[in-house]
Design a protein around this motif. Structure first.
Motif, PDB file in Angstrom:
ATOM      1  N   LEU A 205       0.984  -1.561   0.142  1.00  0.00           N
ATOM      2  CA  LEU A 205      -0.074   0.043   0.042  1.00  0.00           C
ATOM      3  C   LEU A 205       0.620   1.208   0.045  1.00  0.00           C
ATOM      4  O   LEU A 205       0.778   2.377  -0.697  1.00  0.00           O
ATOM      5  N   GLN A 206       1.772   1.156   0.387  1.00  0.00           N
ATOM      6  CA  GLN A 206       3.278   2.451   0.888  1.00  0.00           C
ATOM      7  C   GLN A 206       3.267   2.352  -0.675  1.00  0.00           C
ATOM      8  O   GLN A 206       3.979   3.234  -0.568  1.00  0.00           O
ATOM      9  N   VAL A 207       3.613   1.869  -1.246  1.00  0.00           N
ATOM     10  CA  VAL A 207       5.044   1.987  -2.776  1.00  0.00           C
ATOM     11  C   VAL A 207       4.425   1.376  -3.406  1.00  0.00           C
ATOM     12  O   VAL A 207       4.725   2.102  -4.282  1.00  0.00           O
ATOM     13  N   ALA A 208       3.675   0.923  -3.636  1.00  0.00           N
ATOM     14  CA  ALA A 208       3.013   0.390  -5.210  1.00  0.00           C
ATOM     15  C   ALA A 208       2.106   0.961  -6.156  1.00  0.00           C
ATOM     16  O   ALA A 208       0.786   0.867  -5.592  1.00  0.00           O
ATOM     17  N   ASP A 209       2.453   1.074  -7.421  1.00  0.00           N
ATOM     18  CA  ASP A 209       1.425   2.002  -8.421  1.00  0.00           C
ATOM     19  C   ASP A 209       0.178   0.574  -8.916  1.00  0.00           C
ATOM     20  O   ASP A 209      -1.239   0.895  -8.551  1.00  0.00           O
ATOM     21  N   SER A 210       0.691  -0.365  -8.618  1.00  0.00           N
ATOM     22  CA  SER A 210      -0.078  -1.829  -9.399  1.00  0.00           C
ATOM     23  C   SER A 210       0.406  -3.041  -8.352  1.00  0.00           C
ATOM     24  O   SER A 210       1.698  -2.966  -8.006  1.00  0.00           O
ATOM     25  N   VAL A 211      -0.908  -4.032  -8.673  1.00  0.00           N
ATOM     26  CA  VAL A 211      -0.132  -4.761  -7.583  1.00  0.00           C
ATOM     27  C   VAL A 211      -0.541  -6.489  -8.373  1.00  0.00           C
ATOM     28  O   VAL A 211      -1.707  -6.285  -9.127  1.00  0.00           O
ATOM     29  N   ALA A 212       0.424  -7.540  -8.129  1.00  0.00           N
ATOM     30  CA  ALA A 212      -0.502  -8.643  -8.210  1.00  0.00           C
ATOM     31  C   ALA A 212      -0.349  -9.747  -7.889  1.00  0.00           C
ATOM     32  O   ALA A 212       0.581 -10.409  -6.713  1.00  0.00           O
ATOM     33  N   ARG A 213      -1.138 -10.557  -7.323  1.00  0.00           N
ATOM     34  CA  ARG A 213      -1.342 -11.974  -6.327  1.00  0.00           C
ATOM     35  C   ARG A 213      -0.649 -13.155  -6.873  1.00  0.00           C
ATOM     36  O   ARG A 213      -0.931 -12.827  -7.650  1.00  0.00           O
ATOM     37  N   LEU A 214       0.558 -13.601  -6.260  1.00  0.00           N
ATOM     38  CA  LEU A 214       1.349 -14.595  -6.723  1.00  0.00           C
ATOM     39  C   LEU A 214       0.375 -15.847  -5.712  1.00  0.00           C
ATOM     40  O   LEU A 214       0.730 -15.706  -4.679  1.00  0.00           O
ATOM     41  N   GLU A 215      -0.276 -17.106  -5.924  1.00  0.00           N
ATOM     42  CA  GLU A 215      -0.457 -18.560  -5.807  1.00  0.00           C
ATOM     43  C   GLU A 215      -0.036 -19.665  -6.640  1.00  0.00           C
ATOM     44  O   GLU A 215      -0.679 -19.237  -7.255  1.00  0.00           O
ATOM     45  N   HIS A 216       0.567 -20.725  -5.671  1.00  0.00           N
ATOM     46  CA  HIS A 216       0.832 -21.677  -6.273  1.00  0.00           C
ATOM     47  C   HIS A 216       2.009 -21.702  -8.040  1.00  0.00           C
ATOM     48  O   HIS A 216       0.897 -21.774  -8.688  1.00  0.00           O
ATOM     49  N   GLY A 217       2.421 -20.287  -7.635  1.00  0.00           N
ATOM     50  CA  GLY A 217       2.910 -20.556  -9.300  1.00  0.00           C
ATOM     51  C   GLY A 217       1.781 -19.212 -10.187  1.00  0.00           C
ATOM     52  O   GLY A 217       2.605 -18.971 -11.628  1.00  0.00           O
TER      53      GLY A 217
END
Ligand SMILES: Nc1ncnc2c1ncn2[C@@H]1O[C@H](COP(=O)(O)OP(=O)(O)OP(=O)(O)O)[C@@H](O)[C@H]1O
Length: 353
Positions: A205-217
């Protein structure tokens, strides 16, 4: 900019083959910080190693500024790697070298003239706010200062991509904030594409403009942080919100969990809700912040109003979404590791703390 096309990493062969990264696609523009979050074992370290090409992907490609680095022969790859600077967890500095000596290393390997090295190292130390610590050894530096040296070293060869592999993990909150703010400055001043790999939701929340969530590759959800935070149906958006424990409402009041559902919510929405419903609205918990100029957040509000439809309509007119709440609280999680349990099993009222 950096782009991953169908990046796949399989360890082992035949019956023992394990697919650790499964057809990952994402792109990070210059001037953008893209976070990848995921629980332990999701594949984050493997992803970092594939991005800086310490590991060759099994298939798919890593494209930097239009060039596919993953298919280059070893000799050209060494040169191409310079376009990606990496900052590791705990900085990984050489203990027998000073801050300046650590930053100089990539330049020395390339055979850069000593005079030029000195000038560049001085410039980099200045850039990360450590000119006064040039001759200190890692043990004489704080965790945050060591991380700044690590960042300066990663920038020595003027990369266009900065890969941060759990660079803030293990740092205290203030130090994390200062490292994160340096990364944001560098993103803007040097127009870097930053891939920020972490398991810490708070830091995203502090750093990113965008985010992806990785689970089981696999990437199971991704998007602009601000869009995810204002999308009520986004599990990642919910997970990014800090956890709230609401105050107990006065007797007879009903709890409403309110989320920003639009990019355009008026600042005085609580007052307006009171006016519209003709009763005081009690604010029992809230976490509201501005991200890229857009208000986002969630709140728990206590209201006596009888008609749920009336209440929901009043909130909706202000760009907010209201759902009946429980005292178990609203919101997300400090780390990815614990949120499945919280999402699947919200604590019932009688278990509220
Ligand atoms: N060389 C390898 N051979 C076989 N399997 C591997 C290898 N390296 C990693 N793995 C497996 O790949 C999966 C992902 O590991 P990885 O270290 O990338 O996850 P991670 O998200 O970084 O986890 P953590 O946050 O705990 O470091 C794990 O199940 C791990 O056992």
């Amino acid at each position: 900019m950096i782009r991953l096309d169908q990046l796949t990493k399989v360890y082992g062969h035949g019956a023992n083959a394990v697919t650790v990264l499964d057809k990952l696609d994402f792109a990070v523009d210059s001037g953008e910080i893209f976070a990848v979050v995921g629980p332990s074992g999701a594949g984050k370290s493997t992803l970092a190693q594939c991005i800086n090409l310490l590991e060759r992907p099994t298939s798919g490609s890593v494209v930097v500024n239009g060039e596919d680095l993953s298919s280059l022969p070893e000799k050209r790859l060494r040169e191409a790697r310079r376009r990606i600077g990496t900052v590791f967890q705990s900085a990984s500095l050489f203990s027998r070298r000073t801050a300046a000596g650590n930053i100089a290393m990539p330049l020395e390997y390339l055979g850069v003239e000593p005079r030029e090295i000195k000038a560049r190292v001085g410039e980099l130390l200045e850039r990360v706010g450590l000119a006064h610590r040039a001759n200190h050894y890692p043990f004489q530096l704080s965790g945050g200062q060591r991380q700044r040296v690590g960042i300066a070293r990663a920038l020595a060869l003027r990369p266009s991509v900065l890969l941060s592999d759990e660079a803030t993990s293990g740092l205290d909150p203030d130090t994390t904030r200062s490292v994160v703010s340096l990364l944001r400055e560098l993103r803007d001043d040097l127009d870097l594409a930053v891939v920020f790999i972490t398991h810490e939701m708070d830091t995203v929340l502090q750093v990113a403009d965008s985010v992806a969530r990785l689970e089981h590759g696999r990437i199971i959800e991704s998007g602009r942080v601000v869009d995810l935070l204002t999308d009520h149906d986004s599990a990642l958006g919910r997970a990014l919100q800090p956890h709230l424990t609401p105050a107990v409402p006065e007797e007879g009041a009903r709890l409403w969990e309110v989320t920003y559902d639009s990019h355009d919510v008026p600042h005085d929405w609580l007052q307006r809700i009171s006016q519209e419903l003709g009763e005081p609205a009690s604010l029992l918990a809230a976490t509201i912040q501005t991200i890229n100029g857009v208000g986002t957040g969630r709140a728990t509000v206590g209201l006596r109003s009888g008609s749920p439809a009336l209440v929901q309509d009043a909130f909706a007119r202000l760009g907010l979404r209201a759902e009946p709440g429980t005292l178990a609280g609203t919101g997300g999680h400090d780390t990815v590791r614990n949120d499945t349990a919280r999402e699947d099993a919200p604590a019932p009222l009688e278990h509220a703390q």
